[in-house]
Design a protein around this motif. Structure first.
Motif, PDB file in Angstrom:
ATOM      1  N   CYS A 281       0.896  -1.174   0.054  1.00 18.46           N
ATOM      2  CA  CYS A 281       0.146   0.022  -0.087  1.00 18.46           C
ATOM      3  C   CYS A 281       0.635   1.247  -0.013  1.00 18.46           C
ATOM      4  N   THR A 282       2.035   1.254   0.801  1.00 16.36           N
ATOM      5  CA  THR A 282       2.820   2.364   0.634  1.00 16.36           C
ATOM      6  C   THR A 282       3.734   2.737  -0.565  1.00 16.36           C
ATOM      7  N   GLY A 283       4.149   1.433  -1.099  1.00 12.76           N
ATOM      8  CA  GLY A 283       5.026   1.936  -2.289  1.00 12.76           C
ATOM      9  C   GLY A 283       4.187   1.920  -3.594  1.00 12.76           C
ATOM     10  N   TRP A 284       2.958   1.327  -3.515  1.00 15.55           N
ATOM     11  CA  TRP A 284       2.173   1.220  -4.804  1.00 15.55           C
ATOM     12  C   TRP A 284       1.054   2.452  -4.710  1.00 15.55           C
ATOM     13  N   GLY A 285       0.755   2.894  -3.476  1.00 14.15           N
ATOM     14  CA  GLY A 285       0.029   4.030  -3.466  1.00 14.15           C
ATOM     15  C   GLY A 285      -1.486   3.736  -3.464  1.00 14.15           C
ATOM     16  N   PHE A 286      -1.969   3.073  -2.427  1.00 12.33           N
ATOM     17  CA  PHE A 286      -3.214   2.793  -2.353  1.00 12.33           C
ATOM     18  C   PHE A 286      -3.681   2.445  -0.930  1.00 12.33           C
ATOM     19  N   ASP A 287      -4.976   2.819  -0.495  1.00 17.58           N
ATOM     20  CA  ASP A 287      -5.419   2.515   0.806  1.00 17.58           C
ATOM     21  C   ASP A 287      -5.260   1.197   1.311  1.00 17.58           C
ATOM     22  N   GLY A 288      -4.636   0.951   2.477  1.00 17.98           N
ATOM     23  CA  GLY A 288      -4.365  -0.453   3.251  1.00 17.98           C
ATOM     24  C   GLY A 288      -5.376  -1.252   3.168  1.00 17.98           C
ATOM     25  N   SER A 289      -6.707  -0.803   3.125  1.00 18.90           N
ATOM     26  CA  SER A 289      -7.818  -1.710   3.187  1.00 18.90           C
ATOM     27  C   SER A 289      -8.105  -2.433   1.811  1.00 18.90           C
ATOM     28  N   LYS A 290      -7.336  -2.022   0.736  1.00 21.21           N
ATOM     29  CA  LYS A 290      -7.708  -2.692  -0.494  1.00 21.21           C
ATOM     30  C   LYS A 290      -6.635  -3.579  -1.009  1.00 21.21           C
ATOM     31  N   THR A 291      -5.706  -4.268  -0.089  1.00 24.91           N
ATOM     32  CA  THR A 291      -4.644  -4.741  -0.334  1.00 24.91           C
ATOM     33  C   THR A 291      -5.137  -6.144  -1.201  1.00 24.91           C
ATOM     34  N   ILE A 292      -6.342  -6.759  -0.641  1.00 28.94           N
ATOM     35  CA  ILE A 292      -6.725  -8.088  -1.229  1.00 28.94           C
ATOM     36  C   ILE A 292      -7.501  -7.709  -2.710  1.00 28.94           C
ATOM     37  N   ASP A 293      -8.158  -6.892  -2.553  1.00 29.43           N
ATOM     38  CA  ASP A 293      -8.800  -6.291  -3.960  1.00 29.43           C
ATOM     39  C   ASP A 293      -7.580  -5.781  -4.996  1.00 29.43           C
ATOM     40  N   ILE A 294      -6.624  -5.387  -4.437  1.00 29.26           N
ATOM     41  CA  ILE A 294      -5.599  -4.949  -5.709  1.00 29.26           C
ATOM     42  C   ILE A 294      -4.917  -6.207  -6.032  1.00 29.26           C
ATOM     43  N   GLY A 295      -4.716  -7.303  -4.937  1.00 31.21           N
ATOM     44  CA  GLY A 295      -4.186  -8.613  -5.498  1.00 31.21           C
ATOM     45  C   GLY A 295      -5.049  -9.354  -6.453  1.00 31.21           C
ATOM     46  N   LYS A 296      -6.234  -9.192  -6.118  1.00 32.72           N
ATOM     47  CA  LYS A 296      -7.148  -9.788  -7.165  1.00 32.72           C
ATOM     48  C   LYS A 296      -7.348  -9.238  -8.428  1.00 32.72           C
ATOM     49  N   LEU A 297      -7.085  -7.896  -8.481  1.00 33.43           N
ATOM     50  CA  LEU A 297      -7.101  -7.217  -9.807  1.00 33.43           C
ATOM     51  C   LEU A 297      -6.118  -7.545 -10.582  1.00 33.43           C
ATOM     52  N   ALA A 298      -4.937  -7.665 -10.036  1.00 35.66           N
ATOM     53  CA  ALA A 298      -3.522  -8.125 -10.696  1.00 35.66           C
ATOM     54  C   ALA A 298      -3.778  -9.320 -11.588  1.00 35.66           C
ATOM     55  N   ILE A 299      -4.633 -10.353 -10.870  1.00 34.54           N
ATOM     56  CA  ILE A 299      -4.687 -11.624 -11.445  1.00 34.54           C
ATOM     57  C   ILE A 299      -5.801 -11.497 -12.474  1.00 34.54           C
ATOM     58  N   GLU A 300      -6.764 -10.804 -12.117  1.00 31.08           N
ATOM     59  CA  GLU A 300      -8.047 -10.610 -12.901  1.00 31.08           C
ATOM     60  C   GLU A 300      -7.846  -9.914 -14.378  1.00 31.08           C
TER      61      GLU A 300
END
Length: 295
Positions: free
Chosen positions: A208-227
């Motif tokens: 979340c710090t290095g990529w720049g997104f809210d820490g509550s969205k970590t799993i959502d971001i991970g799923k988007l990378a795969i999707e």
């Protein structure tokens, strides 16, 4: 089968809220179990989990230099073998230590055939030291050493393919996974530690710090990378791709738009040409691994 209810990485460490590597550490040891010895390089996970004299690890853990965790693990494995012991020897290292600084020692350990499991938590830059570019940084991502600007779109190089590099070393088992799918991480770690010989696992761990997104969205971001196909979960067994997760793919723009490291692709207007280059990377992944889900 490992006891998945065990928590072998304790709470109270100093990771950021929503830290991908912190979640990865818990999942890794759920798969590897209590009979594990961890060799760790310098990096985010080492810094937040073991500020001397404290530790969050409930298994034996040794900190090496940035570059030589695989060499330390080789010595530990050789000593255990001499004593007739069969603990699981793990390296748990970030992408900077894996893709760049430590690649020589990793190559040596795999070439010698040590019975270790090397696990890279891949947050795609040197996050601990200031968000500098690594060999794992994606194309067009902005970092402090590959900044986007008037004459740059960020990192100009493709992400290094470490799984294929170590598969080419003759590793019997190589896998990629993501903290967005916890059971898959546990299952693959368990398979690796119970496979004889040097195995490699690369875990996608959004930062979340290095990529720049809210820490509550970590799993959502991970799923988007795969999707989107920009990250693929797959296994390579004895040099052959055995299984890859199929998805109904989304446009890469949905993944890029929600991260500050790609914000320059949307300001002052959407850069369709650069985004098309990233879409081409995802399309190539889909073709290579056959991940498109047939509807």
């Amino acid at each position: 089968m490992a006891d998945r209810t065990l928590e072998l990485v304790d709470s109270g460490h100093r990771a950021c809220g929503g830290c991908g590597p912190a979640f990865a550490a818990r999942l890794i040891l759920k798969g590897a179990g209590e009979r594990s010895i961890v060799c760790a390089s310098t990096g985010c996970m080492e810094v937040f989990s073991t500020p001397y004299p404290q530790t969050a690890w409930k298994v034996p853990w040794i900190h090496s230099l940035f570059q030589n965790a695989a060499a330390v693990a080789s010595g530990v494995e050789a000593a255990l073998k001499r004593q007739g012991r069969d603990e699981h020897v793990l390296c748990i290292c970030g992408d900077g230590a894996t893709f760049d600084i430590g690649v020589l020692c990793i190559s040596g350990a795999f070439e010698r055939g040590h019975n270790i499991t090397y696990i890279c938590y891949d947050n795609e830059a040197y996050m601990n030291t200031g968000i500098q570019r690594s060999g794992a940084t994606p194309f067009d991502a902005s970092t402090t050493t590959s900044p986007a600007g008037k004459k740059s779109f960020g990192n100009s190089r493709p992400k290094k393919d470490m799984p294929q590099i170590l598969a080419a070393h003759g590793a019997p088992y190589v896998a990629t996974c993501s903290i967005a799918y916890p059971n898959d991480v546990i299952k693959k770690v368990e398979r690796a530690v119970n496979t004889d010989g040097p195995c490699y696992i690369q875990i996608h761990t959004p930062c979340c710090t290095g990529w720049g997104f809210d820490g509550s969205k970590t799993i959502d971001i991970g799923k988007l990378a795969i999707e989107t196909g920009l990250w693929v979960n797959y296994e390579i067994v004895n040099g052959k791709i055995e299984k890859a997760k199929k998805v109904k793919r989304k446009p890469v723009e949905e993944y890029l738009r929600v991260q500050k490291r790609f914000a320059h692709l949307f300001k002052p207007s959407v850069n369709t040409e650069e985004i098309a280059k990233i879409q081409a990377i995802a399309d190539a992944n889909a073709e290579k691994f056959g991940i498109d889900l047939k509807i």
